[in-house]
Design a protein around this motif. Structure first.
Motif, PDB file in Angstrom:
ATOM      1  N   THR A  42      16.109  43.238 129.385  1.00  0.00           N
ATOM      2  CA  THR A  42      16.108  41.779 129.407  1.00  0.00           C
ATOM      3  C   THR A  42      16.899  41.286 128.206  1.00  0.00           C
ATOM      4  O   THR A  42      16.703  41.767 127.084  1.00  0.00           O
ATOM      5  CB  THR A  42      14.666  41.240 129.333  1.00  0.00           C
ATOM      6  N   LEU A  43      17.790  40.343 128.454  1.00  0.00           N
ATOM      7  CA  LEU A  43      18.531  39.685 127.389  1.00  0.00           C
ATOM      8  C   LEU A  43      17.916  38.309 127.222  1.00  0.00           C
ATOM      9  O   LEU A  43      17.887  37.513 128.177  1.00  0.00           O
ATOM     10  CB  LEU A  43      20.010  39.554 127.735  1.00  0.00           C
ATOM     11  N   GLY A  44      17.360  38.056 126.046  1.00  0.00           N
ATOM     12  CA  GLY A  44      16.840  36.736 125.718  1.00  0.00           C
ATOM     13  C   GLY A  44      17.781  36.121 124.701  1.00  0.00           C
ATOM     14  O   GLY A  44      18.820  36.688 124.376  1.00  0.00           O
ATOM     15  N   TYR A  47      17.786  38.475 121.415  1.00  0.00           N
ATOM     16  CA  TYR A  47      17.048  39.727 121.442  1.00  0.00           C
ATOM     17  C   TYR A  47      17.295  40.475 122.752  1.00  0.00           C
ATOM     18  O   TYR A  47      17.745  39.899 123.749  1.00  0.00           O
ATOM     19  CB  TYR A  47      15.535  39.498 121.265  1.00  0.00           C
ATOM     20  N   TYR A  48      17.025  41.766 122.705  1.00  0.00           N
ATOM     21  CA  TYR A  48      16.992  42.631 123.880  1.00  0.00           C
ATOM     22  C   TYR A  48      15.573  43.178 123.990  1.00  0.00           C
ATOM     23  O   TYR A  48      14.936  43.466 122.985  1.00  0.00           O
ATOM     24  CB  TYR A  48      17.929  43.832 123.730  1.00  0.00           C
ATOM     25  N   GLU A  49      15.105  43.358 125.211  1.00  0.00           N
ATOM     26  CA  GLU A  49      13.804  43.987 125.440  1.00  0.00           C
ATOM     27  C   GLU A  49      13.968  45.022 126.536  1.00  0.00           C
ATOM     28  O   GLU A  49      14.319  44.649 127.665  1.00  0.00           O
ATOM     29  CB  GLU A  49      12.766  42.928 125.843  1.00  0.00           C
ATOM     30  N   PRO A  50      13.822  46.301 126.258  1.00  0.00           N
ATOM     31  CA  PRO A  50      13.478  46.891 124.970  1.00  0.00           C
ATOM     32  C   PRO A  50      14.668  46.867 124.013  1.00  0.00           C
ATOM     33  O   PRO A  50      15.814  46.734 124.436  1.00  0.00           O
ATOM     34  CB  PRO A  50      13.102  48.328 125.338  1.00  0.00           C
ATOM     35  N   LEU A  65      20.792  44.648 133.725  1.00  0.00           N
ATOM     36  CA  LEU A  65      20.716  43.690 132.631  1.00  0.00           C
ATOM     37  C   LEU A  65      20.414  42.300 133.178  1.00  0.00           C
ATOM     38  O   LEU A  65      21.159  41.784 134.007  1.00  0.00           O
ATOM     39  CB  LEU A  65      22.045  43.693 131.883  1.00  0.00           C
ATOM     40  N   ASN A  66      19.324  41.714 132.727  1.00  0.00           N
ATOM     41  CA  ASN A  66      18.891  40.394 133.202  1.00  0.00           C
ATOM     42  C   ASN A  66      18.908  39.413 132.041  1.00  0.00           C
ATOM     43  O   ASN A  66      18.129  39.559 131.097  1.00  0.00           O
ATOM     44  CB  ASN A  66      17.469  40.483 133.777  1.00  0.00           C
ATOM     45  N   ASN A  67      19.780  38.418 132.111  1.00  0.00           N
ATOM     46  CA  ASN A  67      19.864  37.412 131.058  1.00  0.00           C
ATOM     47  C   ASN A  67      18.850  36.308 131.367  1.00  0.00           C
ATOM     48  O   ASN A  67      19.089  35.446 132.199  1.00  0.00           O
ATOM     49  CB  ASN A  67      21.269  36.834 130.955  1.00  0.00           C
ATOM     50  N   GLN A  68      17.723  36.340 130.679  1.00  0.00           N
ATOM     51  CA  GLN A  68      16.685  35.337 130.855  1.00  0.00           C
ATOM     52  C   GLN A  68      16.760  34.255 129.782  1.00  0.00           C
ATOM     53  O   GLN A  68      15.901  33.380 129.719  1.00  0.00           O
ATOM     54  CB  GLN A  68      15.312  36.004 130.866  1.00  0.00           C
ATOM     55  N   GLY A  69      17.806  34.326 128.963  1.00  0.00           N
ATOM     56  CA  GLY A  69      18.006  33.323 127.927  1.00  0.00           C
ATOM     57  C   GLY A  69      18.743  32.111 128.459  1.00  0.00           C
ATOM     58  O   GLY A  69      19.110  32.034 129.634  1.00  0.00           O
ATOM     59  N   SER A  70      18.993  31.173 127.564  1.00  0.00           N
ATOM     60  CA  SER A  70      19.705  29.950 127.945  1.00  0.00           C
ATOM     61  C   SER A  70      21.174  29.986 127.522  1.00  0.00           C
ATOM     62  O   SER A  70      21.896  29.022 127.727  1.00  0.00           O
ATOM     63  CB  SER A  70      19.011  28.736 127.312  1.00  0.00           C
ATOM     64  N   LEU A  71      21.605  31.114 126.939  1.00  0.00           N
ATOM     65  CA  LEU A  71      22.970  31.254 126.446  1.00  0.00           C
ATOM     66  C   LEU A  71      23.694  32.406 127.149  1.00  0.00           C
ATOM     67  O   LEU A  71      23.055  33.333 127.640  1.00  0.00           O
ATOM     68  CB  LEU A  71      22.968  31.542 124.937  1.00  0.00           C
ATOM     69  N   GLY A 168      20.555  46.461 119.671  1.00  0.00           N
ATOM     70  CA  GLY A 168      19.556  47.487 119.920  1.00  0.00           C
ATOM     71  C   GLY A 168      20.164  48.852 119.675  1.00  0.00           C
ATOM     72  O   GLY A 168      21.367  48.988 119.443  1.00  0.00           O
ATOM     73  N   THR A 169      19.339  49.896 119.743  1.00  0.00           N
ATOM     74  CA  THR A 169      19.826  51.242 119.458  1.00  0.00           C
ATOM     75  C   THR A 169      19.720  52.134 120.690  1.00  0.00           C
ATOM     76  O   THR A 169      18.834  51.963 121.536  1.00  0.00           O
ATOM     77  CB  THR A 169      19.023  51.895 118.315  1.00  0.00           C
ATOM     78  N   VAL A 170      20.655  53.067 120.770  1.00  0.00           N
ATOM     79  CA  VAL A 170      20.633  54.114 121.784  1.00  0.00           C
ATOM     80  C   VAL A 170      20.543  55.430 121.032  1.00  0.00           C
ATOM     81  O   VAL A 170      21.428  55.773 120.254  1.00  0.00           O
ATOM     82  CB  VAL A 170      21.901  54.107 122.671  1.00  0.00           C
ATOM     83  N   GLU A 171      19.456  56.141 121.266  1.00  0.00           N
ATOM     84  CA  GLU A 171      19.277  57.453 120.637  1.00  0.00           C
ATOM     85  C   GLU A 171      19.609  58.501 121.670  1.00  0.00           C
ATOM     86  O   GLU A 171      19.008  58.544 122.753  1.00  0.00           O
ATOM     87  CB  GLU A 171      17.842  57.615 120.146  1.00  0.00           C
ATOM     88  N   ILE A 172      20.586  59.353 121.354  1.00  0.00           N
ATOM     89  CA  ILE A 172      21.006  60.399 122.272  1.00  0.00           C
ATOM     90  C   ILE A 172      20.385  61.717 121.815  1.00  0.00           C
ATOM     91  O   ILE A 172      20.649  62.193 120.718  1.00  0.00           O
ATOM     92  CB  ILE A 172      22.537  60.515 122.369  1.00  0.00           C
TER      93      ILE A 172
END
Length: 174
Positions: A42-44, A47-50, A65-71, A168-172
């Motif tokens: 979720t894109l707010g 922020y990103y969740e997670p 990817l779902n943009n639930q924000g207003s921007l 956010g982070t991507v751990e490989i």
């Protein structure tokens, strides 16, 4: 537009076309049908969740990817240096009026006062395979096969968003 800005601008928009061949140290774009799993993010607004995702080296992941924000926001895979460079290009696009609240707008070259008839206008886009832009209330997908890398992030590089914490982070994992 002063001529001193034209060459850097052309280079900025030509580099993503070269990157489109999939030469990234952390992996390559993939088809959604090849994904081993799907991760919803979720894109707010700022922020990103997670805010963190773990993947295995060699794994193909489909991000929904779902943009639930207003921007307007983007989801871009890269390291901090790649994001810093991308942010410069996004700021330049915003200053030129190409980046607005609803996304990327085509350039009107007639406003520049130069004969630009020989230019490849098709390269002046925002089409990096490691990045998608998502309007408010919209969804998008990005599928990626990861290789071994460290320091990998997903971020929004729209001016000010990364700095406001939209990263956010991507751990490989091996």
């Amino acid at each position: 537009m002063p001529a001193r800005f034209l060459l850097p601008l052309l280079c900025a928009f030509s580099l993503p076309a070269l990157a489109g061949t999939g030469h990234y140290a952390f992996g390559k774009p993939a088809e959604a049908s090849k994904a081993e799993r799907t991760v919803e993010i979720t894109l707010g607004d700022m922020y990103y969740e997670p805010a963190s995702v773990q993947v295995k080296a060699g794994e193909t992941v489909r991000f929904v990817l779902n943009n639930q924000g207003s921007l307007l926001h983007e989801f871009s895979l890269g390291d901090a240096a790649m994001h810093a460079e991308h942010q410069k290009h996004m700021l330049m696009m915003q200053q030129m009026g190409m980046l607005g609240a609803d996304g990327i707008k085509p350039m009107d070259h007639s406003q520049m006062g130069h004969d630009m008839s020989g230019m490849d206008h098709g390269q002046m886009t925002h089409d990096d395979p490691n990045t998608v832009m998502i309007a408010p209330g919209q969804s998008a997908e990005l599928t990626w096969t990861f290789t071994q890398a460290s320091g990998l992030e997903f971020a929004c590089n729209i001016p000010g968003h990364y700095q406001a914490g939209m990263v956010g982070t991507v751990e490989i994992k091996p």
